[in-house]
Motif scaffolding. Structure first.
Motif, PDB file in Angstrom:
ATOM      1  N   MET A  18      37.076  13.156   0.522  1.00 35.70           N
ATOM      2  CA  MET A  18      37.965  14.116  -0.152  1.00 35.70           C
ATOM      3  C   MET A  18      38.277  15.282   0.796  1.00 35.70           C
ATOM      4  O   MET A  18      37.405  15.753   1.524  1.00 35.70           O
ATOM      5  N   ASP A  19      39.490  15.737   0.795  1.00 41.87           N
ATOM      6  CA  ASP A  19      39.946  16.806   1.671  1.00 41.87           C
ATOM      7  C   ASP A  19      39.156  18.092   1.403  1.00 41.87           C
ATOM      8  O   ASP A  19      39.159  18.637   0.302  1.00 41.87           O
ATOM      9  N   ARG A  20      38.474  18.596   2.451  1.00 40.56           N
ATOM     10  CA  ARG A  20      37.666  19.807   2.274  1.00 40.56           C
ATOM     11  C   ARG A  20      38.545  21.005   1.921  1.00 40.56           C
ATOM     12  O   ARG A  20      38.159  21.854   1.101  1.00 40.56           O
ATOM     13  N   LEU A  21      39.711  21.106   2.543  1.00 38.75           N
ATOM     14  CA  LEU A  21      40.599  22.220   2.262  1.00 38.75           C
ATOM     15  C   LEU A  21      41.046  22.189   0.801  1.00 38.75           C
ATOM     16  O   LEU A  21      41.120  23.228   0.136  1.00 38.75           O
ATOM     17  N   LYS A  22      41.350  20.996   0.294  1.00 35.53           N
ATOM     18  CA  LYS A  22      41.760  20.881  -1.107  1.00 35.53           C
ATOM     19  C   LYS A  22      40.636  21.301  -2.042  1.00 35.53           C
ATOM     20  O   LYS A  22      40.870  21.941  -3.078  1.00 35.53           O
ATOM     21  N   SER A  32      40.997  24.406  -4.610  1.00 33.42           N
ATOM     22  CA  SER A  32      40.737  24.207  -6.038  1.00 33.42           C
ATOM     23  C   SER A  32      39.678  25.168  -6.537  1.00 33.42           C
ATOM     24  O   SER A  32      39.791  25.727  -7.637  1.00 33.42           O
ATOM     25  N   PHE A  33      38.627  25.372  -5.738  1.00 38.21           N
ATOM     26  CA  PHE A  33      37.575  26.317  -6.118  1.00 38.21           C
ATOM     27  C   PHE A  33      38.153  27.718  -6.303  1.00 38.21           C
ATOM     28  O   PHE A  33      37.866  28.398  -7.290  1.00 38.21           O
ATOM     29  N   ALA A  66      43.998  26.203 -13.859  1.00 35.04           N
ATOM     30  CA  ALA A  66      44.171  25.831 -12.454  1.00 35.04           C
ATOM     31  C   ALA A  66      44.831  24.462 -12.333  1.00 35.04           C
ATOM     32  O   ALA A  66      45.683  24.234 -11.473  1.00 35.04           O
ATOM     33  N   ALA A  67      44.439  23.533 -13.205  1.00 31.66           N
ATOM     34  CA  ALA A  67      45.009  22.181 -13.165  1.00 31.66           C
ATOM     35  C   ALA A  67      46.494  22.199 -13.535  1.00 31.66           C
ATOM     36  O   ALA A  67      47.310  21.503 -12.918  1.00 31.66           O
ATOM     37  N   ARG A  85      36.249  17.310 -10.555  1.00 33.56           N
ATOM     38  CA  ARG A  85      35.649  16.437  -9.531  1.00 33.56           C
ATOM     39  C   ARG A  85      35.667  17.118  -8.162  1.00 33.56           C
ATOM     40  O   ARG A  85      34.731  16.949  -7.363  1.00 33.56           O
ATOM     41  N   ARG A  86      36.723  17.853  -7.880  1.00 30.30           N
ATOM     42  CA  ARG A  86      36.779  18.560  -6.584  1.00 30.30           C
ATOM     43  C   ARG A  86      35.676  19.620  -6.501  1.00 30.30           C
ATOM     44  O   ARG A  86      35.034  19.767  -5.460  1.00 30.30           O
TER      45      ARG A  86
END
Length: 302
Positions: A1-5, A9-10, A22-23, A35-36
């Motif tokens: 999973m993309d760390r930046l994403k 998201s956080f 946020a979603a 999940r992120r």
């Protein structure tokens, strides 16, 4: 999973206090955001958010990590802009707000140099000790001094800010020198009105713990410069920033008290609306402030 994403998201969830909000902004299901966050916490090995059915709150680790993440995301956007913009110049109106006293001394004097570097930018500067709603009132950036309330705004720490409890020698001779913060209740204390800032009161470190006091007094004002003037006239004790009173202390017009109980420095911040793509003029302005305040000689240090 993309760390930046995961980090994006956080930040989005933390600043909005809701997976659903946020979603919706990103156009994905809340479960995707969840999940992120789970993956990020698992990778770091720490809990960043406490989630219940009613609310989401930051842990201590999450609060510290949020500030770093916000700064990194803005710096990442700046890095991309410096490459993709190429010869594109910053332009347009930049609307800024800052506290009146700090703004007069440490924001307004920097504006001419910034405009000289970016001749296609114009600036509207609002100086007020009122806590301005920058999103609702259409400002691009706010400079704030001191503790920040929880909000959905992006905050970037520009420099440290230390506050001191001060009074004139004449006042201290007349009223006595307080030896403990608890003695402030017996003194004339000059308070900044609650509609301005310092809403939690004056900060002191007592028995190793940070505590806040709202001492009473016959005088309060929403303008910090007025409190400074009253203090110089010997009307009471004031809790002011070093940038405001250091000259008076050096000249002997004011003396510090309760130094053994001084709280750790808080911050000088740039607050930005929560948007993904900030205009180039805003990113350049924040970077300009950060670079200016980062120079020790700016604050008179060797």
């Amino acid at each position: 999973m993309d760390r930046l994403k995961q980090i994006e998201s956080f930040v989005s969830v933390a600043t909005r206090g809701s997976l659903t909000a946020a979603a919706q902004l990103e156009g994905v299901a809340p479960a995707v955001m969840g999940r992120r966050i789970d993956a990020l916490e698992a990778r770091l090995g720490v809990k960043l958010l406490l989630r219940t059915t009613r609310r989401i709150t930051l842990t201590n680790e999450g609060s510290a990590f949020l500030e770093d993440c916000q700064r990194l995301l803005v710096e990442f956007a700046d890095a991309e802009a410096s490459v993709s913009a190429g010869g594109v110049k910053a332009s347009g109106l930049l609307r800024i707000t800052a506290p009146a006293g700090f703004g007069r001394r440490h924001v307004a004097p920097l504006v001419p140099d910034f405009l000289a570097q970016h001749p296609e930018v114009s600036i509207s500067l609002n100086l007020s000790d009122r806590v301005v709603d920058i999103g609702g009132e259409g400002y691009d950036c706010a400079v704030r001094v001191g503790d920040l309330p929880d909000s959905s705004l992006v905050s970037l720490r520009l420099a440290d800010n230390r506050r001191l409890c001060v009074a004139t020698p004449a006042y201290l001779k007349r009223a006595g020198v307080p030896q403990h913060p608890a003695e402030l209740s017996r003194h004339a204390c000059l308070m900044l009105s609650s509609d301005a800032s310092q809403t939690r009161g004056w900060a002191f470190k007592v028995d190793g713990e940070l505590s806040y006091l709202r001492p009473g007094g016959r005088l309060d004002c929403s303008d910090g410069q007025v409190l400074h003037d009253w203090c110089l006239r010997g009307l009471g004790l004031a809790w002011r920033s070093t940038w405001e009173v250091e000259g008076d202390i050096a000249a002997g017009r004011l003396r510090t008290v309760l130094d053994d109980f001084a709280a750790p420095p808080n911050g000088i911040y740039a607050l930005l609306p929560q948007r993904k793509h900030l205009p180039l003029r805003v990113r350049l302005w924040v970077d300009f402030l950060k670079q200016s305040y980062a120079r020790p000689e700016y604050w008179g240090q060797p």
